[in-house]
Design a protein around this motif. Structure first.
Motif, PDB file in Angstrom:
ATOM      1  N   THR A 160       0.821  -1.216   0.000  1.00 45.41           N
ATOM      2  CA  THR A 160       0.000   0.000   0.000  1.00 45.41           C
ATOM      3  C   THR A 160       0.858   1.271   0.000  1.00 45.41           C
ATOM      4  O   THR A 160       0.358   2.354  -0.267  1.00 45.41           O
ATOM      5  N   ARG A 161       2.133   1.110   0.344  1.00 44.38           N
ATOM      6  CA  ARG A 161       3.022   2.285   0.339  1.00 44.38           C
ATOM      7  C   ARG A 161       4.332   1.927  -0.380  1.00 44.38           C
ATOM      8  O   ARG A 161       5.399   1.858   0.239  1.00 44.38           O
ATOM      9  N   GLY A 190       9.753  -0.700  12.231  1.00 44.45           N
ATOM     10  CA  GLY A 190       9.526  -1.939  11.479  1.00 44.45           C
ATOM     11  C   GLY A 190       9.762  -3.212  12.264  1.00 44.45           C
ATOM     12  O   GLY A 190       9.916  -4.281  11.682  1.00 44.45           O
ATOM     13  N   LYS A 191       9.766  -3.108  13.589  1.00 45.16           N
ATOM     14  CA  LYS A 191      10.037  -4.297  14.425  1.00 45.16           C
ATOM     15  C   LYS A 191       8.984  -5.388  14.195  1.00 45.16           C
ATOM     16  O   LYS A 191       9.324  -6.551  13.964  1.00 45.16           O
ATOM     17  N   SER A 227       9.295   3.622  17.527  1.00 46.99           N
ATOM     18  CA  SER A 227       7.991   3.202  17.041  1.00 46.99           C
ATOM     19  C   SER A 227       7.931   3.452  15.530  1.00 46.99           C
ATOM     20  O   SER A 227       8.359   4.492  15.046  1.00 46.99           O
TER      21      SER A 227
HETATM   22  N1  LIG Z   1      -0.138  -3.362   6.703  1.00 50.32           N
HETATM   23  C1  LIG Z   1       0.543  -2.234   6.566  1.00 50.32           C
HETATM   24  N2  LIG Z   1       0.442  -1.499   5.429  1.00 50.32           N
HETATM   25  C2  LIG Z   1       1.139  -0.363   5.263  1.00 50.32           C
HETATM   26  N3  LIG Z   1       1.990   0.138   6.194  1.00 50.32           N
HETATM   27  C3  LIG Z   1       2.130  -0.536   7.341  1.00 50.32           C
HETATM   28  C4  LIG Z   1       1.419  -1.748   7.592  1.00 50.32           C
HETATM   29  N4  LIG Z   1       1.759  -2.211   8.812  1.00 50.32           N
HETATM   30  C5  LIG Z   1       2.653  -1.327   9.324  1.00 50.32           C
HETATM   31  N5  LIG Z   1       2.865  -0.318   8.441  1.00 50.32           N
HETATM   32  C6  LIG Z   1       3.778   0.814   8.618  1.00 50.32           C
HETATM   33  O1  LIG Z   1       5.104   0.305   8.570  1.00 50.32           O
HETATM   34  C7  LIG Z   1       5.913   0.952   9.542  1.00 50.32           C
HETATM   35  C8  LIG Z   1       6.517  -0.077  10.484  1.00 50.32           C
HETATM   36  O2  LIG Z   1       5.485  -0.675  11.248  1.00 50.32           O
HETATM   37  P1  LIG Z   1       5.761  -1.718  12.398  1.00 50.32           P
HETATM   38  O3  LIG Z   1       4.474  -2.013  13.066  1.00 50.32           O
HETATM   39  O4  LIG Z   1       6.524  -2.854  11.846  1.00 50.32           O
HETATM   40  O5  LIG Z   1       6.706  -0.873  13.335  1.00 50.32           O
HETATM   41  P2  LIG Z   1       7.117  -1.138  14.853  1.00 50.32           P
HETATM   42  O6  LIG Z   1       8.552  -0.778  14.956  1.00 50.32           O
HETATM   43  O7  LIG Z   1       6.721  -2.511  15.262  1.00 50.32           O
HETATM   44  O8  LIG Z   1       6.234  -0.049  15.583  1.00 50.32           O
HETATM   45  P3  LIG Z   1       5.637  -0.032  17.080  1.00 50.32           P
HETATM   46  O9  LIG Z   1       6.815  -0.050  18.008  1.00 50.32           O
HETATM   47  O10 LIG Z   1       4.899   1.257  17.161  1.00 50.32           O
HETATM   48  O11 LIG Z   1       4.749  -1.229  17.182  1.00 50.32           O
HETATM   49  C9  LIG Z   1       5.028   1.957  10.245  1.00 50.32           C
HETATM   50  O12 LIG Z   1       5.237   3.226   9.638  1.00 50.32           O
HETATM   51  C10 LIG Z   1       3.623   1.478   9.978  1.00 50.32           C
HETATM   52  O13 LIG Z   1       2.732   2.560   9.869  1.00 50.32           O
END
Ligand SMILES: Nc1ncnc2c1ncn2[C@@H]1O[C@H](COP(=O)(O)OP(=O)(O)OP(=O)(O)O)[C@@H](O)[C@H]1O
Length: 352
Positions: free
Chosen positions: A130-131, A159-160, A156
């Protein structure tokens, strides 16, 4: 002839890399020579002695020195014995083959096979469909040794959780490869691989059915003993108001959510996590970096962090699409006060 041909052409044989082939052929040729000579000799002895016996038996019968019946009896003993010897002689080539084959059998038995049980992410590039223009991962490598406990930390949105998604193969990387147990994730049966991976979410999902049905849901043909074992492992066996028919409501969800735990529940959840992750490769995602500021303190504000990352063998810091630093807690802290890990741990920024 074959031998001299091999020696004469040894140069060409080497050039065309037929050396191994030529040696095998020469060995086969020698073996067939031995087999031929042995079989010929055995047959010669067999028939020559028969002829001798016929001649001598006839002579004795003619001179009335022996009865015909006695001669015939001796003849039968002789035929049976010589047939046995002849058949044993015919086995000579098999003995030769067996002695060569037994070598290769022992070679296989002695071989020390290295089974790769590590999980690896190699050169991972990834953007959500989607992005497509936002490259979340820009090519990082990361390895979890079998049985290791690894914590992925980062801001946050770094991408973890997406790394966990790649390991579960919810998505495929745009470039690069994920290896589970040393095998390319794309080449293994998805159901089989997922049946070996357990995902403990911070906000657990419980379906709108009894606790018993929730447990049964994950696996076909679950026995009552297995249901009780699962509940005991999760330390839920004694805390269900209506036993296994308890319908999960707000209260149960609250109890399970690792982010909303009192000290006692936290201790219980930690014990459960410790026991189920023992000996397994574990990847923990610490969601709130700010809580590292209180890493060793009892007043750690975000329980989930302290629960999941405690005792990790390896910490990997995810920043701007790459794993910027990795190592154990002490090494990373000692490495560089301006390093990404150090900053994460001691930053006093507000919660994300
Ligand atoms: N299904 C999706 N479609 C599009 N973008 C997504 C999707 N899932 C997550 N993202 C985006 O990808 C990026 C990484 O997301 P992710 O949840 O992996 O991060 P994170 O480090 O686990 O964050 P947090 O600590 O807040 O949980 C973020 O900018 C999020 O908005």
């Amino acid at each position: 002839y074959a031998e001299s041909f091999v020696y004469r052409t040894s140069r060409s044989i080497k050039i065309f890399l037929f050396e191994h082939d030529a040696i095998i052929r020469l060995q086969q040729f020698r073996r067939s020579q031995i087999a031929g000579v042995t079989l010929g000799a055995a047959n010669f002895v067999n028939f020559a002695s028969m002829a001798l016996m016929f001649w001598y038996g006839g002579l004795l019968t003619m001179r009335r020195l022996a009865a015909f019946a006695d001669c015939f009896r001796v003849f039968l003993v002789f035929v049976n014995t010589s047939r046995g010897i002849g058949e044993a002689g015919a086995l000579t080539p098999d003995f030769a083959e067996a002695s060569i084959a037994i070598d290769s059998v022992f070679q296989i038995l002695d071989r020390k096979t290295k089974i790769d049980t590590d999980d690896k992410l190699r050169d991972i590039h990834f953007a959500y469909l989607t992005r497509p223009n936002v490259m979340l991962f820009k090519g990082f490598c990361f390895q979890i040794h079998a049985g290791q406990r690894v914590a992925v930390v980062g801001q946050s949105g770094s991408g973890k959780s997406t790394i966990v998604g790649l390991i579960e193969r919810f998505y495929d990387p745009s470039k690069g490869t994920v290896y589970i147990d040393g095998k390319d994730l794309k080449k293994v049966n998805l159901q089989s691989i997922r049946s070996h991976i357990s995902l403990v979410n911070q906000e657990p999902t419980l379906f709108a059915m009894s606790i018993r049905d929730n447990i049964v849901y994950v696996k076909d043909g679950v026995t009552d003993a297995e249901i009780i074992e699962a509940a005991m492992t999760a330390n839920a066996h004694n805390s269900l108001p209506d036993g296994y028919s308890t319908f999960p409501g707000e209260s149960v969800l609250q109890l399970s959510a690792t982010s909303a735990l009192d000290a006692e529940s936290e201790r219980i959840v930690q014990a459960v996590l410790d026991s189920v992750t023992l000996g397994r490769s574990t990847i923990a995602v610490a969601h709130r970096v700010v809580s590292f500021s209180d890493f060793n303190s009892h007043h750690f504000p975000y329980h989930a962090c302290r629960l999941t990352i405690r005792q990790a063998h390896l910490f990997a810091v995810l920043l701007d699409g790459v794993i910027l630093e990795q190592g154990n807690h002490n090494d990373l802290i000692a490495r560089d006060p301006a390093g990404a890990y150090y900053v994460l741990v001691y930053s006093q920024a507000g919660p994300h």
